[in-house]
Motif scaffolding. Structure first.
Motif, PDB file in Angstrom:
ATOM      1  N   VAL A   1     -26.119  80.669  75.560  1.00 15.18           N
ATOM      2  CA  VAL A   1     -24.665  80.645  75.362  1.00 15.18           C
ATOM      3  C   VAL A   1     -24.239  79.405  74.568  1.00 15.18           C
ATOM      4  CG1 VAL A   1     -24.293  81.878  77.524  1.00 15.18           C
ATOM      5  CG2 VAL A   1     -24.150  79.376  77.491  1.00 15.18           C
ATOM      6  N   GLN A   2     -23.085  79.534  73.939  1.00 16.62           N
ATOM      7  CA  GLN A   2     -22.337  78.379  73.445  1.00 16.62           C
ATOM      8  C   GLN A   2     -21.152  78.183  74.384  1.00 16.62           C
ATOM      9  OE1 GLN A   2     -23.185  76.395  70.878  1.00 16.62           O
ATOM     10  NE2 GLN A   2     -25.019  77.624  70.419  1.00 16.62           N
ATOM     11  N   PHE A   3     -20.795  76.923  74.630  1.00  9.86           N
ATOM     12  CA  PHE A   3     -19.690  76.654  75.551  1.00  9.86           C
ATOM     13  C   PHE A   3     -18.633  75.785  74.888  1.00  9.86           C
ATOM     14  CE2 PHE A   3     -23.253  73.745  76.815  1.00  9.86           C
ATOM     15  CZ  PHE A   3     -22.715  72.540  76.397  1.00  9.86           C
ATOM     16  N   ARG A   4     -17.477  75.752  75.539  1.00 15.40           N
ATOM     17  CA  ARG A   4     -16.392  74.865  75.124  1.00 15.40           C
ATOM     18  C   ARG A   4     -16.302  73.719  76.136  1.00 15.40           C
ATOM     19  NH1 ARG A   4     -11.226  76.062  72.303  1.00 15.40           N
ATOM     20  NH2 ARG A   4     -11.833  78.275  72.448  1.00 15.40           N
ATOM     21  N   VAL A   5     -16.229  72.489  75.655  1.00 14.08           N
ATOM     22  CA  VAL A   5     -16.019  71.341  76.537  1.00 14.08           C
ATOM     23  C   VAL A   5     -14.528  71.271  76.839  1.00 14.08           C
ATOM     24  CG1 VAL A   5     -16.298  68.852  76.851  1.00 14.08           C
ATOM     25  CG2 VAL A   5     -17.993  70.135  75.501  1.00 14.08           C
ATOM     26  N   LEU A   6     -14.174  71.507  78.107  1.00 12.58           N
ATOM     27  CA  LEU A   6     -12.769  71.513  78.510  1.00 12.58           C
ATOM     28  C   LEU A   6     -12.264  70.109  78.833  1.00 12.58           C
ATOM     29  CD1 LEU A   6     -12.810  74.591  80.933  1.00 12.58           C
ATOM     30  CD2 LEU A   6     -12.142  74.545  78.511  1.00 12.58           C
ATOM     31  N   GLU A   7     -13.119  69.327  79.508  1.00 15.22           N
ATOM     32  CA  GLU A   7     -12.683  67.997  79.958  1.00 15.22           C
ATOM     33  C   GLU A   7     -13.873  67.049  79.969  1.00 15.22           C
ATOM     34  OE1 GLU A   7     -11.032  68.258  83.862  1.00 15.22           O
ATOM     35  OE2 GLU A   7      -9.384  69.593  83.272  1.00 15.22           O
TER      36      GLU A   7
ATOM     37  N   ASN B   1     -14.333  63.603  82.189  1.00 14.12           N
ATOM     38  CA  ASN B   1     -13.697  62.766  83.219  1.00 14.12           C
ATOM     39  C   ASN B   1     -12.224  63.115  83.403  1.00 14.12           C
ATOM     40  OD1 ASN B   1     -15.982  61.353  83.998  1.00 14.12           O
ATOM     41  ND2 ASN B   1     -15.661  59.718  82.506  1.00 14.12           N
ATOM     42  N   GLY B   2     -11.949  64.406  83.432  1.00 19.45           N
ATOM     43  CA  GLY B   2     -10.597  64.888  83.704  1.00 19.45           C
ATOM     44  C   GLY B   2      -9.639  64.813  82.539  1.00 19.45           C
ATOM     45  N   LYS B   3     -10.106  64.373  81.375  1.00 16.16           N
ATOM     46  CA  LYS B   3      -9.235  64.237  80.208  1.00 16.16           C
ATOM     47  C   LYS B   3      -9.709  65.160  79.084  1.00 16.16           C
ATOM     48  CE  LYS B   3      -8.208  59.376  81.217  1.00 16.16           C
ATOM     49  NZ  LYS B   3      -8.261  57.979  80.704  1.00 16.16           N
ATOM     50  N   GLU B   4      -8.819  65.393  78.131  1.00 14.43           N
ATOM     51  CA  GLU B   4      -9.170  66.201  76.972  1.00 14.43           C
ATOM     52  C   GLU B   4     -10.361  65.571  76.257  1.00 14.43           C
ATOM     53  OE1 GLU B   4      -6.829  68.360  73.260  1.00 14.43           O
ATOM     54  OE2 GLU B   4      -6.115  66.437  74.020  1.00 14.43           O
ATOM     55  N   PRO B   5     -11.331  66.358  75.836  1.00 10.94           N
ATOM     56  CA  PRO B   5     -12.516  65.785  75.186  1.00 10.94           C
ATOM     57  C   PRO B   5     -12.168  65.179  73.829  1.00 10.94           C
ATOM     58  CG  PRO B   5     -12.536  68.166  74.982  1.00 10.94           C
ATOM     59  CD  PRO B   5     -11.405  67.826  75.915  1.00 10.94           C
ATOM     60  N   PRO B   6     -12.971  64.230  73.353  1.00 11.95           N
ATOM     61  CA  PRO B   6     -12.741  63.681  72.021  1.00 11.95           C
ATOM     62  C   PRO B   6     -12.889  64.775  70.975  1.00 11.95           C
ATOM     63  CG  PRO B   6     -14.879  62.989  72.870  1.00 11.95           C
ATOM     64  CD  PRO B   6     -14.160  63.645  73.999  1.00 11.95           C
ATOM     65  N   PRO B   7     -12.280  64.597  69.808  1.00  6.79           N
ATOM     66  CA  PRO B   7     -12.272  65.662  68.787  1.00  6.79           C
ATOM     67  C   PRO B   7     -13.654  66.178  68.417  1.00  6.79           C
ATOM     68  CG  PRO B   7     -10.692  63.954  68.204  1.00  6.79           C
ATOM     69  CD  PRO B   7     -11.455  63.436  69.395  1.00  6.79           C
ATOM     70  N   GLN B   8     -14.665  65.329  68.383  1.00  7.04           N
ATOM     71  CA  GLN B   8     -15.976  65.792  67.935  1.00  7.04           C
ATOM     72  C   GLN B   8     -16.670  66.692  68.957  1.00  7.04           C
ATOM     73  OE1 GLN B   8     -18.818  62.695  67.231  1.00  7.04           O
ATOM     74  NE2 GLN B   8     -18.785  61.929  69.310  1.00  7.04           N
ATOM     75  N   LEU B   9     -16.091  66.848  70.149  1.00 10.65           N
ATOM     76  CA  LEU B   9     -16.635  67.746  71.167  1.00 10.65           C
ATOM     77  C   LEU B   9     -15.819  69.026  71.307  1.00 10.65           C
ATOM     78  CD1 LEU B   9     -17.661  65.335  74.083  1.00 10.65           C
ATOM     79  CD2 LEU B   9     -19.097  66.285  72.272  1.00 10.65           C
ATOM     80  N   ARG B  10     -14.943  69.300  70.367  1.00 11.81           N
ATOM     81  CA  ARG B  10     -14.031  70.439  70.523  1.00 11.81           C
ATOM     82  C   ARG B  10     -14.486  71.688  69.799  1.00 11.81           C
ATOM     83  NH1 ARG B  10      -8.374  66.955  69.955  1.00 11.81           N
ATOM     84  NH2 ARG B  10      -8.885  65.513  71.654  1.00 11.81           N
ATOM     85  N   GLY B  11     -15.725  71.703  69.354  1.00 14.04           N
ATOM     86  CA  GLY B  11     -16.285  72.906  68.762  1.00 14.04           C
ATOM     87  C   GLY B  11     -17.197  73.613  69.744  1.00 14.04           C
ATOM     88  N   ALA B  12     -17.878  74.651  69.261  1.00 16.90           N
ATOM     89  CA  ALA B  12     -18.847  75.377  70.092  1.00 16.90           C
ATOM     90  C   ALA B  12     -20.074  74.500  70.309  1.00 16.90           C
ATOM     91  CB  ALA B  12     -19.232  76.682  69.414  1.00 16.90           C
ATOM     92  N   LYS B  13     -20.491  74.368  71.561  1.00 18.36           N
ATOM     93  CA  LYS B  13     -21.601  73.485  71.921  1.00 18.36           C
ATOM     94  C   LYS B  13     -22.592  74.233  72.806  1.00 18.36           C
ATOM     95  CE  LYS B  13     -21.641  69.405  71.759  1.00 18.36           C
ATOM     96  NZ  LYS B  13     -22.479  68.586  70.858  1.00 18.36           N
ATOM     97  N   ASP B  14     -23.870  73.822  72.687  1.00 23.70           N
ATOM     98  CA  ASP B  14     -24.860  74.285  73.663  1.00 23.70           C
ATOM     99  C   ASP B  14     -25.543  73.113  74.361  1.00 23.70           C
ATOM    100  OD1 ASP B  14     -27.222  73.480  71.976  1.00 23.70           O
ATOM    101  OD2 ASP B  14     -26.519  75.109  70.715  1.00 23.70           O
ATOM    102  N   THR B  15     -25.283  71.895  73.878  1.00 21.97           N
ATOM    103  CA  THR B  15     -25.846  70.679  74.456  1.00 21.97           C
ATOM    104  C   THR B  15     -24.767  69.615  74.436  1.00 21.97           C
ATOM    105  OG1 THR B  15     -27.976  71.266  73.439  1.00 21.97           O
ATOM    106  CG2 THR B  15     -27.776  69.040  74.341  1.00 21.97           C
ATOM    107  N   VAL B  16     -24.625  68.864  75.520  1.00 25.38           N
ATOM    108  CA  VAL B  16     -23.590  67.839  75.572  1.00 25.38           C
ATOM    109  C   VAL B  16     -24.133  66.611  76.284  1.00 25.38           C
ATOM    110  CG1 VAL B  16     -22.573  68.730  77.741  1.00 25.38           C
ATOM    111  CG2 VAL B  16     -21.155  67.383  76.157  1.00 25.38           C
TER     112      VAL B  16
END
Length: 503
Positions: free
Chosen positions: A417-423, A425-440
């Motif tokens: 799967v590809q996932f979306r980083v929602l948060e 530490n409870g905050k909106e993720p930085p811009p570079q994490l707002r695409g489709a991800k499979d590793t974080v």
């Protein structure tokens, strides 16, 4: 030859770590280091892995051939190092396919031991995934096939044998798998492979004299940390470019090191894609942090006759200063020099819109799950080949909460799967994490919240993996497995009996 500065530490304060590492005889710790001041920097033209040429079956299936083999390579003149590679002595060709293509890969293992080939970031049936249940015995072949059904992206392939992944990847079993689609083909992005669209596979390596040493590493609580970097198997690389805009497909193919990429003159660049494909809009950045297995596509503007250096800079995202040194976060590393020709081909302006994300936003999640990362397990349990940790229902979305529960750096990769980083530490993720991800990357004492959908196909007897992609941690057992089932169906039986099967 550039080397990181090291200091031998033997004190009571590290006795617990030393107890784990007695077999190595000594514990080497990096201090902050700058490996850029040496006369042989940027002395070799960057190698570009060849594009694999598939044959085509009667039904249109594209067939690629990969042979896992041992060999020798001269990384430095006159010194040969024993290596592994696909179709050659080190690394592998770049595979390329279009969304909707039917693909088949004929894999032949001529190594002296079993291994696998995992398609990192690919959406495909679990039996074709190339995880530890799809071992290819020495002398055997395996021919997975699937239909490409995901957006354009920069993916990669590498071994995934349980307990031995770090060593197999270190020795050179890795390559890129590029996906295209109709929407991306219409965009004004650099796309001439090897010309203005460059694969940049970054690995850190260690030398014994002038010979590459795959068996000597440091700081075994994070995994192997090398003394210098190479790109596409090239030490001290440079690349001459002839276009105003150059696209770099960055892949952290190291086994433990975390990089913070930027340019030596602090120029900004445009980030256009994350692991799973294009962003919604271009993103202006001057740094991009990638942990092992993560990818990013960036576009940099060049002026006639100029040179600039891609580097990895010291960076944060750790606990104490001790933990930062453990993962090489104090290091400043030379990566690649770009040399612009005196006359450059004009490039069109980058588009203002790129793609529509196909990852869920969390609003339709049917459940939330928690994953605590604590070496060597997840949620207090080490990987077991015959245990299904999770059962998910095909067609449903879930939210996964992943927390690094102690001070050692980790990251988190989910197969299929590809996932979306929602948060974060409870905050909106930085811009570079707002695409489709499979590793974080999951920094010490950090919590990330991820939304993902499981589209199948269902197979209660064939699992996918989730794990830390610092490969030493994965090998220790920091991994679990899940199966995708139809509604109301139960998980079947998986087991270690599959682990060394010939195909």
């Amino acid at each position: 030859m550039p080397r990181l500065k090291r200091v031998l530490v033997v004190t009571a304060s590290v006795s617990a770590v030393l107890a784990v590492l007695l077999g190595s005889g000594a514990l080497w710790l990096y201090t902050s280091a700058d490996v850029s001041t040496t006369g042989d920097r940027f002395s070799r033209e960057l190698a570009i892995p060849p594009l694999a040429k598939p044959t085509v079956e009667a039904d249109g299936t594209k067939v690629f051939d990969l042979t896992m083999q041992s060999g020798q390579k001269e990384f430095t003149a006159g010194k040969k190092t024993r290596t592994w590679g696909f179709n050659g002595d080190h690394l592998g060709p770049t595979l390329r396919a279009q969304r909707g293509d039917k693909v088949k890969v004929r894999i032949r293992n001529t190594l002296g031991e079993a291994s696998t080939v995992h398609w990192h970031g690919m959406h495909l049936p679990a039996k074709m995934d190339g995880g530890p249940h799809q071992m290819v015995a020495s002398g055997a072949t395996w021919s997975p096939r699937w239909t490409v059904d995901q957006p354009a992206a920069s993916l990669w392939y590498h071994p995934h044998p349980h307990g031995r992944t770090e060593k197999h990847v270190q020795r050179g079993l890795a390559g890129m798998f590029l996906l295209d689609d109709d929407a991306s083909n219409r965009l004004a992005l650099p796309r001439e492979y090897g010309i203005n669209d460059l694969p940049v596979m970054v690995q850190d390596v260690t030398f014994d004299g002038a010979e590459l040493d795959f068996d000597r590493g440091f700081l075994r609580d994070t995994g192997f940390l090398g003394e210098r970097t190479m790109v596409n198997g090239t030490l001290n690389p440079y690349r001459t470019v002839s276009d105003e805009l150059v696209r770099l497909r960055l892949l952290n193919a190291s086994t433990a090191r975390i990089y913070d990429f930027g340019f030596s003159d602090d120029r900004s660049f445009t980030m256009v894609a994350t692991d799973g494909g294009l962003l919604e809009k271009p993103l202006r950045q001057d740094r991009v942090k990638l942990s092992p297995g993560e990818r990013a596509e960036i576009v940099v503007r060049m002026k006639p006759g100029e040179r600039t250096e891609l580097r990895s800079f010291p960076h944060g995202g750790y606990g104490s200063a001790w933990e930062k040194r453990l993962a090489g976060g104090d290091d400043s590393l030379s990566v690649l020099q770009l040399r612009a020709a005196n006359t450059l081909r004009p490039s069109p302006a980058l588009p203002s819109e790129l793609a529509t994300l196909e990852v869920p936003d969390g609003s339709d999640s049917v459940r939330e799950r928690y994953f605590g990362l604590t070496t060597p397990g997840i949620n207090g349990r080490e990987m077991k080949m015959d245990r299904v940790d999770l059962t998910v229902t095909r067609g449903t979305a879930e939210t996964w909460v992943v927390r690094n529960e102690h001070g050692t750096p980790h990251n988190f990769h989910v197969h299929d799967v590809q996932f979306r980083v929602l948060e974060v530490n409870g905050k909106e993720p930085p811009p570079q994490l707002r695409g489709a991800k499979d590793t974080v990357y999951v920094a010490p004492n950090t919590t990330v919240k991820l939304a993902m959908r499981f589209d199948g196909p269902a197979d209660p007897n064939s699992p996918y993996m989730y794990h830390c992609h610092l490969l030493y941690h994965e090998d220790l057992g920091m991994m679990g497995q899940f199966v995708v089932v139809e509604k109301g169906q139960k998980a079947g039986t998986v087991g270690a009996r599959d682990a060394h099967a010939g195909h």
